[in-house]
Design a protein around this motif. Sequence first.
Motif, PDB file in Angstrom:
ATOM      1  N   TYR A   1       0.737  -1.163   0.037  1.00 20.90           N
ATOM      2  CA  TYR A   1      -0.001   0.026  -0.055  1.00 20.90           C
ATOM      3  C   TYR A   1       0.841   1.192   0.080  1.00 20.90           C
ATOM      4  N   LYS A   2       0.502   2.037  -0.770  1.00 20.09           N
ATOM      5  CA  LYS A   2       1.436   3.415  -0.879  1.00 20.09           C
ATOM      6  C   LYS A   2       0.983   4.383   0.116  1.00 20.09           C
ATOM      7  N   GLU A   3       2.052   4.756   0.827  1.00 20.00           N
ATOM      8  CA  GLU A   3       1.682   5.670   1.919  1.00 20.00           C
ATOM      9  C   GLU A   3       2.390   7.036   1.584  1.00 20.00           C
ATOM     10  N   ASN A   4       1.846   7.975   2.186  1.00 19.98           N
ATOM     11  CA  ASN A   4       2.469   9.279   1.790  1.00 19.98           C
ATOM     12  C   ASN A   4       2.939   9.874   3.298  1.00 19.98           C
ATOM     13  N   SER A   5       3.955  10.265   3.498  1.00 15.87           N
ATOM     14  CA  SER A   5       4.342  10.672   4.747  1.00 15.87           C
ATOM     15  C   SER A   5       3.922  11.810   5.593  1.00 15.87           C
TER      16      SER A   5
ATOM     17  N   LYS B   1       0.755  12.727   4.652  1.00 15.02           N
ATOM     18  CA  LYS B   1      -0.706  12.250   5.004  1.00 15.02           C
ATOM     19  C   LYS B   1      -0.686  11.463   6.264  1.00 15.02           C
ATOM     20  N   GLU B   2       0.401  10.562   6.587  1.00 12.56           N
ATOM     21  CA  GLU B   2       0.691   9.879   7.687  1.00 12.56           C
ATOM     22  C   GLU B   2       0.857  10.573   8.928  1.00 12.56           C
TER      23      GLU B   2
ATOM     24  N   LYS C   1      -1.717  10.654  11.953  1.00 11.77           N
ATOM     25  CA  LYS C   1      -1.230  10.362  13.380  1.00 11.77           C
ATOM     26  C   LYS C   1      -1.422  11.451  14.391  1.00 11.77           C
TER      27      LYS C   1
ATOM     28  N   TYR D   1      -6.098  -4.114   6.988  1.00 13.27           N
ATOM     29  CA  TYR D   1      -5.015  -3.439   7.183  1.00 13.27           C
ATOM     30  C   TYR D   1      -5.578  -1.994   7.502  1.00 13.27           C
ATOM     31  N   LEU D   2      -6.294  -1.279   7.021  1.00 17.64           N
ATOM     32  CA  LEU D   2      -6.811  -0.010   7.208  1.00 17.64           C
ATOM     33  C   LEU D   2      -7.259   0.093   8.734  1.00 17.64           C
TER      34      LEU D   2
ATOM     35  N   LYS E   1      -4.369  -0.155  11.346  1.00 13.41           N
ATOM     36  CA  LYS E   1      -3.590   0.803  11.180  1.00 13.41           C
ATOM     37  C   LYS E   1      -3.896   2.071  11.799  1.00 13.41           C
ATOM     38  N   TYR E   2      -5.343   2.363  11.697  1.00 12.97           N
ATOM     39  CA  TYR E   2      -5.924   3.638  12.174  1.00 12.97           C
ATOM     40  C   TYR E   2      -6.957   3.531  13.086  1.00 12.97           C
TER      41      TYR E   2
END
Length: 189
Positions: A10-14, A16-17, A21, A80-81, A84-85
Motif C-alpha cells: 500500500y502506498k503511503e504518503n509521509s 498524510k501519515e 497520526k 490493514y486499514l 493501522k488507524y
Amino acid sequence: NVPVNGNATYKENSQKEALLKSIVDSNVKIFVDIGPENDWALERSSVGTVQDPATGKSEGGAIIRIKPEHLDDWKNFVTYLVKKYNISYLLVNSEAENIWGSADGYVEELCTAYEAVKKVNPDIKIVAGGFNLGGLTNINDSEIERYLSMSSAEISKLPPDYKYYVQKLKITLGTLAEGGNCFDILAIH
C-alpha cells in the motif's frame, strides 16, 4: 498495488501519515470513506447501469462486482486499514448507487468489509451508502412506495432526473433488503 502471490503493498504518503497520526493522537473520531478503486480487481458491465440525469443516456461500464479472486485482497486491505488507524466509522463507497450497476455487487463488497472490520474491532461502525437521493427530496413514504412499485414502462415516462433517482432508490433499497446484516448505519444525502 496489484497483489503478488497474495501480498499487497500500500502506498503511503509521509505528509498524510503525519496528519493522520496527529488526528489519531488527538482522540478525534475518524470517519473514513473507502471503495475498491483498482480496475484490476473489478468486473465491469454495460448491463444494469443507471441513467445520467443530464443526458438521459445510460452509461456503460458500471461495476458489477469485485472479481471473486480479489475478494480476499479487498478484505485484507480493509483489515490493514482498520488495524493501522483508530477508525470509528467506515463508510463503504459513498454514493455507491453511482458506481455499482445493481445492489448485488455492492452488497458483496459491503458484507466482505463488514466481516473484516468486525473481526478486528466490533465497535467500529460500518456505514452503508452515502446514497445521494437528492432528486427525490421532500417525498413522503407513500410516494416512495409509488415509485418502487412502478414498472419499467412507468419509470421510462418519468422526467430524466426522476428516472435516474428512482433507479438509484431501487439500488439503495436493494442494499437494505440484501445487506441489512452488513452495516450499522445507512447514510443518505
